[in-house]
Design a protein around this motif. Sequence first.
Motif, mmCIF file in Angstrom:
data_model
loop_
_atom_site.group_PDB
_atom_site.id
_atom_site.type_symbol
_atom_site.label_atom_id
_atom_site.label_comp_id
_atom_site.label_asym_id
_atom_site.label_seq_id
_atom_site.Cartn_x
_atom_site.Cartn_y
_atom_site.Cartn_z
ATOM 1 N N ARG B 146 -12.465 64.756 51.729
ATOM 2 C CA ARG B 146 -11.645 63.576 51.420
ATOM 3 C C ARG B 146 -10.702 63.242 52.566
ATOM 4 O O ARG B 146 -10.263 62.115 52.699
ATOM 5 C CB ARG B 146 -10.896 63.754 50.090
ATOM 6 C CG ARG B 146 -9.739 64.709 50.104
ATOM 7 C CD ARG B 146 -9.422 65.150 48.697
ATOM 8 N NE ARG B 146 -8.985 64.053 47.845
ATOM 9 C CZ ARG B 146 -7.715 63.776 47.584
ATOM 10 N NH1 ARG B 146 -6.767 64.505 48.105
ATOM 11 N NH2 ARG B 146 -7.391 62.780 46.792
ATOM 12 N N GLN B 147 -10.388 64.206 53.416
ATOM 13 C CA GLN B 147 -9.533 63.876 54.554
ATOM 14 C C GLN B 147 -10.320 63.307 55.737
ATOM 15 O O GLN B 147 -9.892 62.363 56.379
ATOM 16 C CB GLN B 147 -8.756 65.112 55.015
ATOM 17 C CG GLN B 147 -7.876 64.796 56.222
ATOM 18 C CD GLN B 147 -7.087 65.999 56.684
ATOM 19 O OE1 GLN B 147 -6.530 66.729 55.903
ATOM 20 N NE2 GLN B 147 -7.044 66.192 57.980
ATOM 21 N N ASN B 150 -15.769 60.872 53.420
ATOM 22 C CA ASN B 150 -15.743 59.914 52.328
ATOM 23 C C ASN B 150 -15.315 60.589 51.036
ATOM 24 O O ASN B 150 -15.352 61.803 50.928
ATOM 25 C CB ASN B 150 -17.143 59.320 52.137
ATOM 26 C CG ASN B 150 -17.530 58.417 53.277
ATOM 27 O OD1 ASN B 150 -16.726 57.598 53.712
ATOM 28 N ND2 ASN B 150 -18.739 58.568 53.770
ATOM 29 N N CYS C 106 -13.532 55.767 45.500
ATOM 30 C CA CYS C 106 -12.209 55.889 46.117
ATOM 31 C C CYS C 106 -11.122 55.958 45.053
ATOM 32 O O CYS C 106 -10.181 56.735 45.174
ATOM 33 C CB CYS C 106 -11.940 54.711 47.047
ATOM 34 S SG CYS C 106 -12.908 54.760 48.547
ATOM 35 N N GLU C 109 -11.208 59.383 43.564
ATOM 36 C CA GLU C 109 -10.819 60.427 44.519
ATOM 37 C C GLU C 109 -9.317 60.436 44.767
ATOM 38 O O GLU C 109 -8.685 61.483 44.827
ATOM 39 C CB GLU C 109 -11.559 60.193 45.838
ATOM 40 C CG GLU C 109 -11.344 61.271 46.877
ATOM 41 C CD GLU C 109 -11.952 62.585 46.470
ATOM 42 O OE1 GLU C 109 -13.133 62.583 46.144
ATOM 43 O OE2 GLU C 109 -11.236 63.600 46.464
ATOM 44 N N PHE C 110 -8.742 59.253 44.941
ATOM 45 C CA PHE C 110 -7.372 59.202 45.439
ATOM 46 C C PHE C 110 -6.332 59.031 44.337
ATOM 47 O O PHE C 110 -5.166 58.823 44.632
ATOM 48 C CB PHE C 110 -7.239 58.098 46.486
ATOM 49 C CG PHE C 110 -8.047 58.389 47.717
ATOM 50 C CD1 PHE C 110 -7.723 59.470 48.534
ATOM 51 C CD2 PHE C 110 -9.148 57.626 48.048
ATOM 52 C CE1 PHE C 110 -8.479 59.768 49.650
ATOM 53 C CE2 PHE C 110 -9.907 57.915 49.170
ATOM 54 C CZ PHE C 110 -9.570 58.986 49.973
ATOM 55 N N GLU C 113 -3.039 61.112 44.384
ATOM 56 C CA GLU C 113 -1.839 60.745 45.130
ATOM 57 C C GLU C 113 -1.003 59.722 44.363
ATOM 58 O O GLU C 113 -0.136 59.085 44.929
ATOM 59 C CB GLU C 113 -2.212 60.194 46.509
ATOM 60 C CG GLU C 113 -2.485 61.270 47.549
ATOM 61 C CD GLU C 113 -3.869 61.869 47.422
ATOM 62 O OE1 GLU C 113 -3.974 63.106 47.488
ATOM 63 O OE2 GLU C 113 -4.845 61.146 47.242
ATOM 64 N N PHE C 117 0.338 54.486 45.278
ATOM 65 C CA PHE C 117 -0.117 54.673 46.655
ATOM 66 C C PHE C 117 -1.470 55.376 46.731
ATOM 67 O O PHE C 117 -2.135 55.350 47.755
ATOM 68 C CB PHE C 117 0.920 55.451 47.458
ATOM 69 C CG PHE C 117 2.153 54.632 47.698
ATOM 70 C CD1 PHE C 117 2.088 53.517 48.500
ATOM 71 C CD2 PHE C 117 3.345 54.961 47.093
ATOM 72 C CE1 PHE C 117 3.208 52.741 48.709
ATOM 73 C CE2 PHE C 117 4.468 54.193 47.295
ATOM 74 C CZ PHE C 117 4.406 53.078 48.109
ATOM 75 N N GLY C 118 -1.854 56.025 45.658
ATOM 76 C CA GLY C 118 -3.154 56.677 45.652
ATOM 77 C C GLY C 118 -4.211 55.720 45.149
ATOM 78 O O GLY C 118 -4.891 55.048 45.926
ATOM 79 N N ALA C 121 -3.662 51.763 46.111
ATOM 80 C CA ALA C 121 -3.782 51.392 47.524
ATOM 81 C C ALA C 121 -5.107 51.834 48.115
ATOM 82 O O ALA C 121 -5.778 51.075 48.807
ATOM 83 C CB ALA C 121 -2.632 51.993 48.315
ATOM 84 N N LYS C 122 -5.507 53.071 47.820
ATOM 85 C CA LYS C 122 -6.653 53.624 48.548
ATOM 86 C C LYS C 122 -7.995 53.285 47.919
ATOM 87 O O LYS C 122 -9.025 53.646 48.473
ATOM 88 C CB LYS C 122 -6.490 55.142 48.677
ATOM 89 C CG LYS C 122 -5.416 55.516 49.683
ATOM 90 C CD LYS C 122 -5.475 56.991 49.979
ATOM 91 C CE LYS C 122 -4.347 57.414 50.897
ATOM 92 N NZ LYS C 122 -4.114 58.862 50.817
ATOM 93 N N TYR C 125 -10.195 51.519 50.309
ATOM 94 C CA TYR C 125 -10.400 52.194 51.589
ATOM 95 C C TYR C 125 -11.719 51.775 52.246
ATOM 96 O O TYR C 125 -11.779 51.531 53.447
ATOM 97 C CB TYR C 125 -10.368 53.704 51.334
ATOM 98 C CG TYR C 125 -10.651 54.569 52.514
ATOM 99 C CD1 TYR C 125 -9.850 54.493 53.646
ATOM 100 C CD2 TYR C 125 -11.708 55.468 52.501
ATOM 101 C CE1 TYR C 125 -10.109 55.303 54.733
ATOM 102 C CE2 TYR C 125 -11.970 56.275 53.573
ATOM 103 C CZ TYR C 125 -11.174 56.186 54.693
ATOM 104 O OH TYR C 125 -11.441 56.982 55.759
#
Lengths: 124, 340, 154
Positions: B146-147, B150, C106, C109-110, C113, C117-118, C121-122, C125
């Motif tokens: 993830r960093q 993808n 996405c 996954e995010f 956060e 912001f997770g 926002a992401k 991505y």
Amino acid sequence: MVESLLMYLKVLLVGGAICMIGEIIIITTKITSARILVLFLMIGAVLGGFGAYSYIAEWAGAGATLPITGFGSALAAGAITGAKTNGLFGALSGGLIATSAGIAVSIGLSYLVALFVSSKTKKN
Amino acid sequence: MNRKIGDQTFELVSKPTIIGTGCFVGEKEAYGPMGKYFDGYSSDDTLGQDSFEKAERKFFERAINIALRKTRLKPTDIDYMIGGDILNQLVSTNYTARDFQIPLIGVYGACSTMSESLALASGLMSGGVGKTVLCLTGSHFSAAERQYRNPLEFGNQRQTYSQWTATGAGCVILGSGDGPKITKIAFGKVTDYGVSDIANMGAAMAPAAYQVLKAFFIDTKTIPRDYDIIATGDLGKLGSDILRDLLMKDGYYLGQNYMDCGHSLFNSEQKTFQGGSGAGCSAIVFSSYLFEKLKNKEINKMLLVATGALMSTTLNQQGETIPCVAHVVEIMNLKEKVNG
Amino acid sequence: MNNEKRNQNYLKYVEQKSPKASWFKSLFHAFLIGGAICCFGQMCGDIIKSYFPLMDILLIGTWINVIVITLTILLTAFGVFDKIARFGGAGTIIPISGFANSISSCAIEFKKEGLVFGLGAKMFYIAGPVIANGVAYSLIVGIVYYILQILAVV
């Protein structure tokens, strides 16, 4: 019956061919998925802007509208239809109006689903 | 005084001993060919944590606890620890050090962190700084993915030359006494042969390993055949083949005694293409398989050459190529003859 | 030897040394999966048409997109989509399913956060560039067409 089978054959051919072109570009240039999506969107928008995509869509149905090129052409075609019916305001809003359902479902449903689901580690 | 030999190599006077190791890995690694050597594994790679970054920290914690238990030491017996990981700002190492309250020297060498921390620690110890030092590193597939790449659920195809970030942490404790000793160290130069494809880590890192290995062989006037094992970190199959070719051009032949930790970590059915990658690769293979062989005197003289791709996703998007580095650590079972 | 030349030679050597994906296999997979997704869409369209024979063809197209997007997001949530994609390659990326998957993966996954912001926002991505480019093209096309209309060209 034969006509409908022929239609499905056209859908398979056009849809498959568009994806195959994408795969060829991926293999030869190693570009990432985001770039390939943008590239195909652009091609679709250009074809849509000149009104060429609607002929392909008429001929191949979902084989042409489902790939991201169809999304791009819908954005361009929507803007043109908007400009025809509503002038400048239509030209500005037409593209998003034509594709709003898809975008809204993608974003909204993803948001809702993400509230309940976490990503899982992959085994391979 | 420690002696500098040639351009990049240092010979240590007071040679620190590897007194114990510990490692803790994920399920996929445990089912690989190295599986039976690992100290422990978990089939739940979140280890009960709510994020993969926090889970990576737990892997570190378990590896340290295993090493401490094996050496019968307490955290307060450790003078300081040297370690790092591949996540931004070395989060896993920093938070682990916070929890253990062991003084920390955080180092970033990407996947070369294991040999970098071993080299640094032994150099410092040889100079009298610290008697018992802990070296630590690891990686986590999902956190790295993830960093650097993808989201996990994102659907795309992996390139045939790509590698699989290993999940696991390895911990090595250096001290004094009997056991395999670190005798020579060599720090590598940052090497960049212009590879910019972040999926092709092996090709990017092989020149770095080549640079430092060649310098080491010239400095010490040795050839690959002098060693029982030469182990690179995570070049993968492709990277190892490239390294062989590069060294061959200069007349150094890597034979059966050459292995790559990443390549040996998984078997071909596990669909990792070129093998494992990540800081965890060299850490877990060295702290389990290689240390056991050293301890049992099956191998008496080895080189650990962990390679690291010092890439940043930001700079890569700006069109920069991938700089890479590798460090050499020579480990020996010293018998009667002194100074190897 | 200067570095640029060395790097060029090295990259050429790496290119030839790297294992290649089988062209035939990847192209065939992309064709098959991509074609199958489109056929599935066409089938949905036919079913909709049989219930609502008077529905506009553009509206049916939109409904097909919505159905495929919904299914993709659900498959992504269950962790199945990436397995299909690994097989299909561009066959799953090029259809609208790739776009839906890039947003939902996405988002999932995010979300760790946080929701602002997770997740918020992401989630764009990967799909953000697609939406941004798409809207920009549509704006350009719309305005150009509007100007041409005023100039009475079209």
